[in-house]
Design a protein around this motif. Sequence first.
Motif, PDB file in Angstrom:
ATOM      1  N   VAL A 114    -103.272 -12.134 -23.562  1.00 25.66           N
ATOM      2  CA  VAL A 114    -104.429 -12.813 -22.285  1.00 25.66           C
ATOM      3  C   VAL A 114    -105.179 -13.081 -23.586  1.00 25.66           C
ATOM      4  CG1 VAL A 114    -106.096 -12.436 -20.535  1.00 25.66           C
ATOM      5  CG2 VAL A 114    -103.693 -11.789 -19.954  1.00 25.66           C
ATOM      6  N   GLY A 115    -105.961 -11.067 -24.633  1.00 25.02           N
ATOM      7  CA  GLY A 115    -107.175 -11.418 -25.583  1.00 25.02           C
ATOM      8  C   GLY A 115    -106.318 -11.169 -26.885  1.00 25.02           C
ATOM      9  N   GLY A 116    -105.970 -10.597 -26.930  1.00 27.14           N
ATOM     10  CA  GLY A 116    -105.004  -9.842 -28.519  1.00 27.14           C
ATOM     11  C   GLY A 116    -104.437  -8.199 -28.960  1.00 27.14           C
ATOM     12  N   GLY A 117    -104.889  -8.272 -30.064  1.00 28.95           N
ATOM     13  CA  GLY A 117    -104.847  -6.836 -30.381  1.00 28.95           C
ATOM     14  C   GLY A 117    -105.490  -5.355 -30.189  1.00 28.95           C
ATOM     15  N   VAL A 118    -106.663  -5.381 -29.841  1.00 29.26           N
ATOM     16  CA  VAL A 118    -107.891  -4.807 -29.629  1.00 29.26           C
ATOM     17  C   VAL A 118    -107.324  -4.785 -27.743  1.00 29.26           C
ATOM     18  CG1 VAL A 118    -109.590  -7.095 -28.393  1.00 29.26           C
ATOM     19  CG2 VAL A 118    -110.007  -4.099 -29.086  1.00 29.26           C
ATOM     20  N   ASN A 119    -106.626  -5.165 -27.396  1.00 26.52           N
ATOM     21  CA  ASN A 119    -106.503  -4.682 -25.969  1.00 26.52           C
ATOM     22  C   ASN A 119    -105.223  -4.109 -26.038  1.00 26.52           C
ATOM     23  OD1 ASN A 119    -108.054  -8.006 -26.082  1.00 26.52           O
ATOM     24  ND2 ASN A 119    -108.315  -7.029 -23.826  1.00 26.52           N
ATOM     25  N   PHE A 120    -104.613  -4.664 -26.720  1.00 23.57           N
ATOM     26  CA  PHE A 120    -103.107  -4.232 -27.125  1.00 23.57           C
ATOM     27  C   PHE A 120    -103.301  -1.971 -27.547  1.00 23.57           C
ATOM     28  CE2 PHE A 120     -99.783  -2.380 -29.833  1.00 23.57           C
ATOM     29  CZ  PHE A 120     -98.314  -2.858 -29.431  1.00 23.57           C
ATOM     30  N   ALA A 121    -103.854  -2.812 -28.373  1.00 22.64           N
ATOM     31  CA  ALA A 121    -103.994  -1.048 -28.612  1.00 22.64           C
ATOM     32  C   ALA A 121    -104.800  -0.315 -28.459  1.00 22.64           C
ATOM     33  CB  ALA A 121    -105.249  -0.593 -30.232  1.00 22.64           C
ATOM     34  N   ALA A 122    -106.055  -0.755 -26.624  1.00 31.31           N
ATOM     35  CA  ALA A 122    -106.155  -0.317 -25.876  1.00 31.31           C
ATOM     36  C   ALA A 122    -105.604   0.347 -24.182  1.00 31.31           C
ATOM     37  CB  ALA A 122    -108.120  -0.626 -25.020  1.00 31.31           C
ATOM     38  N   MET A 123    -104.815  -0.487 -24.648  1.00 35.97           N
ATOM     39  CA  MET A 123    -103.641  -0.610 -23.518  1.00 35.97           C
ATOM     40  C   MET A 123    -102.875   0.851 -24.086  1.00 35.97           C
ATOM     41  SD  MET A 123    -104.413  -1.680 -20.636  1.00 35.97           S
ATOM     42  CE  MET A 123    -106.211  -1.448 -21.065  1.00 35.97           C
ATOM     43  N   ALA A 124    -102.780   1.110 -25.281  1.00 41.00           N
ATOM     44  CA  ALA A 124    -101.579   1.919 -25.953  1.00 41.00           C
ATOM     45  C   ALA A 124    -101.970   3.376 -25.150  1.00 41.00           C
ATOM     46  CB  ALA A 124    -101.012   1.346 -26.744  1.00 41.00           C
ATOM     47  N   GLY A 125    -103.104   3.458 -25.798  1.00 39.25           N
ATOM     48  CA  GLY A 125    -104.537   4.513 -25.769  1.00 39.25           C
ATOM     49  C   GLY A 125    -104.141   4.416 -24.107  1.00 39.25           C
ATOM     50  N   LYS A 126    -104.380   4.126 -23.698  1.00 41.36           N
ATOM     51  CA  LYS A 126    -104.727   4.668 -22.032  1.00 41.36           C
ATOM     52  C   LYS A 126    -103.224   4.985 -21.875  1.00 41.36           C
ATOM     53  CE  LYS A 126    -106.178   2.371 -17.679  1.00 41.36           C
ATOM     54  NZ  LYS A 126    -107.845   2.909 -17.879  1.00 41.36           N
ATOM     55  N   PHE A 127    -102.637   4.048 -21.397  1.00 46.45           N
ATOM     56  CA  PHE A 127    -100.933   4.813 -20.648  1.00 46.45           C
ATOM     57  C   PHE A 127    -100.083   5.961 -21.519  1.00 46.45           C
ATOM     58  CE2 PHE A 127    -102.443   0.952 -18.558  1.00 46.45           C
ATOM     59  CZ  PHE A 127    -102.286   1.174 -17.146  1.00 46.45           C
ATOM     60  N   GLU A 128    -100.736   6.602 -22.595  1.00 42.26           N
ATOM     61  CA  GLU A 128    -100.326   6.795 -23.554  1.00 42.26           C
ATOM     62  C   GLU A 128     -98.630   6.650 -24.333  1.00 42.26           C
ATOM     63  OE1 GLU A 128    -101.408  11.121 -21.785  1.00 42.26           O
ATOM     64  OE2 GLU A 128    -103.163  11.125 -22.860  1.00 42.26           O
ATOM     65  N   THR A 129     -98.537   5.769 -24.323  1.00 37.41           N
ATOM     66  CA  THR A 129     -97.233   5.174 -24.708  1.00 37.41           C
ATOM     67  C   THR A 129     -96.933   5.731 -25.975  1.00 37.41           C
ATOM     68  OG1 THR A 129     -98.306   3.174 -23.941  1.00 37.41           O
ATOM     69  CG2 THR A 129     -96.108   2.922 -24.888  1.00 37.41           C
ATOM     70  N   PRO A 130     -95.475   6.251 -25.863  1.00 36.36           N
ATOM     71  CA  PRO A 130     -95.225   6.952 -27.106  1.00 36.36           C
ATOM     72  C   PRO A 130     -95.214   5.959 -28.746  1.00 36.36           C
ATOM     73  CG  PRO A 130     -93.262   7.600 -25.196  1.00 36.36           C
ATOM     74  CD  PRO A 130     -94.261   6.103 -24.962  1.00 36.36           C
ATOM     75  N   GLY A 131     -94.745   7.067 -29.885  1.00 34.90           N
ATOM     76  CA  GLY A 131     -95.750   6.439 -30.403  1.00 34.90           C
ATOM     77  C   GLY A 131     -94.539   5.307 -31.753  1.00 34.90           C
ATOM     78  N   GLU A 132     -93.143   5.875 -31.422  1.00 31.82           N
ATOM     79  CA  GLU A 132     -92.201   4.631 -31.767  1.00 31.82           C
ATOM     80  C   GLU A 132     -91.747   3.912 -30.868  1.00 31.82           C
ATOM     81  OE1 GLU A 132     -89.986   7.943 -28.216  1.00 31.82           O
ATOM     82  OE2 GLU A 132     -91.849   8.100 -29.929  1.00 31.82           O
ATOM     83  N   MET A 133     -92.294   3.811 -29.307  1.00 37.64           N
ATOM     84  CA  MET A 133     -92.058   2.412 -28.612  1.00 37.64           C
ATOM     85  C   MET A 133     -93.822   1.470 -28.685  1.00 37.64           C
ATOM     86  SD  MET A 133     -89.678   2.548 -26.818  1.00 37.64           S
ATOM     87  CE  MET A 133     -89.670   1.229 -25.846  1.00 37.64           C
ATOM     88  N   VAL A 134     -94.180   2.305 -28.980  1.00 34.81           N
ATOM     89  CA  VAL A 134     -95.194   1.396 -29.892  1.00 34.81           C
ATOM     90  C   VAL A 134     -95.281   0.394 -30.878  1.00 34.81           C
ATOM     91  CG1 VAL A 134     -98.110   1.303 -30.193  1.00 34.81           C
ATOM     92  CG2 VAL A 134     -97.217   2.782 -28.831  1.00 34.81           C
TER      93      VAL A 134
END
Length: 408
Positions: free
Chosen positions: A136-156
């Motif tokens: 919906v947005g862009g890379g900045v939103n991707f990074a924000a959600m990866a941090g918020k939900f604490e997604t494992p690094g290898e899955m990111v």
Amino acid sequence: MEQTLIKPDDYITLWGIIVVWAAVSIFLEQRFSWASKISGAIIALIGAIILSNTGVIPTDSPVYDAIWSFIIPLAIPLLLFHVNFKRIWQESGKMLIIFLISSIGTVAGTIISFFLLKDHIPYLDKIGAMMSASYVGGGVNFAAMAGKFETPGEMVSATVVADNLMMALYFVVLMTIPTMHFFRKRFNTPHVLEVERNSNNTDGKTLAESFWSRKDISLKDMALSIGTAFFLVMVSFKIAAFFDGIIPSGDNVSFFFNLLNGLFGDNYLVLTTITFIALALFPRYFESINGSQEMGTLLIYLFFVVIGVPASIPLIIQNAPLLLLFVAIIVIINMIVSLGAGKLLKYDLEDILLVSNANIGGPTTAAAMAIAKGWKNLIGPILVVGTIGYIIGNYIGTTLGLWFGTMM
């Protein structure tokens, strides 16, 4: 660490490859009719995919980051200097509705894709949050959600690879659609027709060569174009940083303050706004500068090359074939919803394709497409409308991520 012929820290060689391949793409587009039909943007992108997937250049380097953080901001004002200012606001209002409908397509695609694949991909609730916000947005939103939900690094990392390949493929599809008889018969295409009319000639030139015909340009034009663009970027980014610092944002802050921060603290939205204000205040000055469109377009071609670089096919095959399927379903449903609603509401094909591009790739890739196609009156509007995705993306991602989390 990947083994490539050119190392990530061999800056001069990597810059050279990017600039030379961009120049070759522009030359081919203007010299040969087959290349003009494909478009220089796709030639630039596919060439980069080949170079990165054959081990010639790395898929990650500070050089590519410099294109995103330095070249793109400089290109935006250069390309807006000669747009029709009055039409920007008319087109922006019209585009906003189809952009929001296209965003609904992303949400629907994410939900369908999640239910189809939730038993086969780990952490899909977190990945769903990241991709719905990003598409919906862009890379900045991707990074924000990866941090918020604490997604494992290898899955990111795996998701980034799938996203990059999908974005490159989708960009090729979007660039090709306006040339297809099937779509041109069913949708209005006023901007395509305008480019073709302006390029109508009998001297054997390609459409691209006619559009970018030789113009009168002086050293003063070049100096004022680049100097003014740098000044606007510098002022805009300082203003955005100031507001980002004083307006609170985050999970514990109200929607109103997050919205204000998204509006006044976003580099690209402030840059576009400041450029519009400058155009309104000093119209004669900007009309008197020649060559800004050409220089901005050359910079955008460097961006086209860089879009293709991270699309690593071997990494997808090894790590993320199902993730590629996950993002592909989202993109396909976004496209179906966008085209279906656009047809129903009698939108121009160009508007529909640009808002879908702005959803999936962000406003910069959508503006780049408008530039490559010669739809100059749509560059400003898609930058304005596309940036709204940055504001609403995190709310969509958070809502879906929390809902999906209850089912994993």
